[in-house]
Write a protein that holds these residues in place. Structure first.
Motif, PDB file in Angstrom:
ATOM      1  N   HIS A  53       0.868  -1.176   0.000  1.00  0.00           N
ATOM      2  CA  HIS A  53       0.000   0.000   0.000  1.00  0.00           C
ATOM      3  C   HIS A  53       0.910   1.233   0.000  1.00  0.00           C
ATOM      4  O   HIS A  53       2.129   1.110   0.077  1.00  0.00           O
ATOM      5  N   CYS A  96      -4.789   5.816   0.269  1.00  0.00           N
ATOM      6  CA  CYS A  96      -3.871   4.784  -0.177  1.00  0.00           C
ATOM      7  C   CYS A  96      -3.597   5.104  -1.640  1.00  0.00           C
ATOM      8  O   CYS A  96      -4.518   5.259  -2.430  1.00  0.00           O
ATOM      9  N   TYR A 110      -2.235   1.053  -6.063  1.00  0.00           N
ATOM     10  CA  TYR A 110      -3.354   0.155  -6.347  1.00  0.00           C
ATOM     11  C   TYR A 110      -3.157  -1.189  -5.631  1.00  0.00           C
ATOM     12  O   TYR A 110      -2.154  -1.854  -5.836  1.00  0.00           O
ATOM     13  N   CYS A 111      -4.117  -1.552  -4.765  1.00  0.00           N
ATOM     14  CA  CYS A 111      -3.901  -2.714  -3.895  1.00  0.00           C
ATOM     15  C   CYS A 111      -5.063  -3.678  -3.941  1.00  0.00           C
ATOM     16  O   CYS A 111      -5.232  -4.491  -3.057  1.00  0.00           O
ATOM     17  N   HIS A 167      -9.344  -0.616  -3.298  1.00  0.00           N
ATOM     18  CA  HIS A 167      -8.265   0.371  -3.144  1.00  0.00           C
ATOM     19  C   HIS A 167      -8.805   1.792  -3.018  1.00  0.00           C
ATOM     20  O   HIS A 167      -8.352   2.576  -2.202  1.00  0.00           O
ATOM     21  N   MET A 211      -9.885   2.938   0.371  1.00  0.00           N
ATOM     22  CA  MET A 211      -8.924   2.777   1.474  1.00  0.00           C
ATOM     23  C   MET A 211      -8.461   4.157   1.934  1.00  0.00           C
ATOM     24  O   MET A 211      -7.382   4.611   1.603  1.00  0.00           O
TER      25      MET A 211
END
Ligand code: CUA
Length: 422
Positions: free
Chosen positions: A142, A177, A180-181, A185, A188
């Motif tokens: 992140h 965040c 890109y997770c 995302h 977040m």
């Protein structure tokens, strides 16, 4: 010109902005000058009347060569010099920092202070105090970004990274965040609250919220979660709704759709919450949403403890009743029905996708059904969806809704309530 940066809320922000604006201005200046000259020459020296103009042969100019080598070099050195100076400042926190541990996970931020105080999606710091964040991730990469403080740092699993800043004004600031997770995302997010020092002291020493939570047994906390998230689909009395009943569930041998069996233990339950599609019990559909990132480990343990109490012998920790509003108007009655008839488990009010479409902005919504036809969520459509739930399933959803025994009066109230959910 070209000043798009957000509010400067840290003592470092004006330095970032100064160098950033300078680079922008230099770039804009040269872009305009070069493209402008190109356009000017293209017009002035274009081919005219079909006759070719002989152009003079120019054999280089030492003066020009030196100018356009030295000037850009000096500019680059100047920019790099400030870049390095500022970067070192940004990477080396002062000695007297307030330290906060940050833990990232899909898709939330957890914060913990030195005295043990924990917060979630929000953290508070005193103004004019250098703050150092020590960060790690529990799953994937992140990146922690507070635009108003002009700080950003990757948050890496299995490793600690840190960043620091000194807020110079009180207020609420957004945390993003910025790596890109995965699926959520974009949600977040967290809030940074910068408050006066005495207010911070009061806040960080106030542990009453956590204390209230700690006074509840895990099973009681689990009962709250059950009430909020599970009860629509999982009964406590053995009746079959959308998912298996919780009655005498723990320890049971479940037959799965693939023909194998699975014993319901702690691991099975945890997996079923985080990765519901992994083991589908025979006779049920794969419709449960994952609660990964939504349930914390203690909440999962609470739910497991609660499920263990539903064994048919022991006295069950009864979930607290959901808050009811005094039902005098159709809207209030509809709102009560929403939680009593347990629409709440599958239809969110905040736009998030659960088993069914969200109720946010549903009234009047238009869209496509699974069979390709169009629908508009008017009175007739909603009434029909309650009475014959699977006759018009919205595209992207499974036909999983059970029939809801409701009177026409109740349906009217529900519709009035839905009109208010915007
Ligand atoms: Cu975490 Cu994007």
């Amino acid at each position: 010109m070209f000043r798009f940066l957000p509010e400067q809320a840290s003592d470092f922000a004006h330095k970032v902005d100064w160098i950033n604006n300078l680079i922008t201005d230099i770039s804009v200046f040269f872009t305009v000058a070069i493209v402008g000259a190109m356009i000017y020459f293209a017009i002035v020296y274009r081919r005219r009347n079909g006759t070719n103009h002989e152009t003079p042969q120019i054999r280089g100019s030492h003066f020009l060569e030196i100018v356009w080598t030295v000037v850009p070099t000096l500019i680059c050195i100047f920019v790099a010099y400030y870049g390095v100076i500022y970067f070192r400042e940004l990477r080396e926190p002062p000695k007297d920092t307030l330290n906060i541990n940050v833990s990232a996970r899909q898709w939330d931020w957890d914060f913990q202070y030195d005295n043990g105080k924990k917060t979630f999606r929000e953290f508070v710091v005193p103004v004019d105090q250098a703050v150092k964040l020590v960060m790690t991730s529990r799953d994937v990469l992140h990146s922690f970004f507070i635009p108003s403080m002009r700080v950003k740092q990757d948050v890496v699993p299995g490793q600690y990274t840190n960043l620091w800043f000194r807020p110079i004004k009180t207020g609420d600031y957004n945390v993003f965040c910025t790596e890109y997770c995965g699926k959520d995302h974009s949600t977040m997010l967290a809030k940074l609250k910068v408050v006066p020092a005495d207010e911070y002291k009061r806040w960080v020493n106030d542990r009453s919220e956590e204390a209230a939570l700690m006074q509840k047994s895990p099973a009681e906390q689990g009962a709250d979660q059950y009430n909020k998230l599970c009860k629509t689909c999982h009964s406590m009395d053995g009746s079959k709704i959308i998912g298996p009943s919780f009655l005498k569930l723990f320890g049971k041998e479940e037959k799965l759709v693939d023909g194998s069996t699975a014993k319901v233990d702690e691991n099975y339950l945890k997996e079923s919450m985080l990765n519901p599609g992994a083991k589908i019990v025979e006779g049920f559909q794969n419709v449960m949403p994952s609660f990964a990132g939504q349930l914390t480990d203690p909440q999962i343990e609470g739910l497991i403890a609660f499920i263990k109490t539903v064994d048919g012998t022991q006295k069950v920790v009864m979930p607290e009743k959901t808050e009811e509003v005094a039902a005098t108007t159709p809207v209030d009655r509809g709102k009560n029905l929403y939680s009593q008839k347990a629409c709440i488990g599958c239809h969110s009010l905040d736009g998030s996708k659960l088993v069914g479409p969200t109720f946010k902005g549903i009234y009047g919504r238009k869209g496509k059904l699974a069979d390709g036809t169009e629908y508009e969520a008017n009175d007739a459509y909603i009434t029909n969806s309650i009475k014959e739930p699977n006759s018009q399933v919205v595209e992207g959803f499974a036909p999983a809704m059970p029939q809801m025994p409701m009177s026409d009066e109740e349906i009217k109230d529900i519709i009035e309530f839905l009109k208010t959910v915007k």
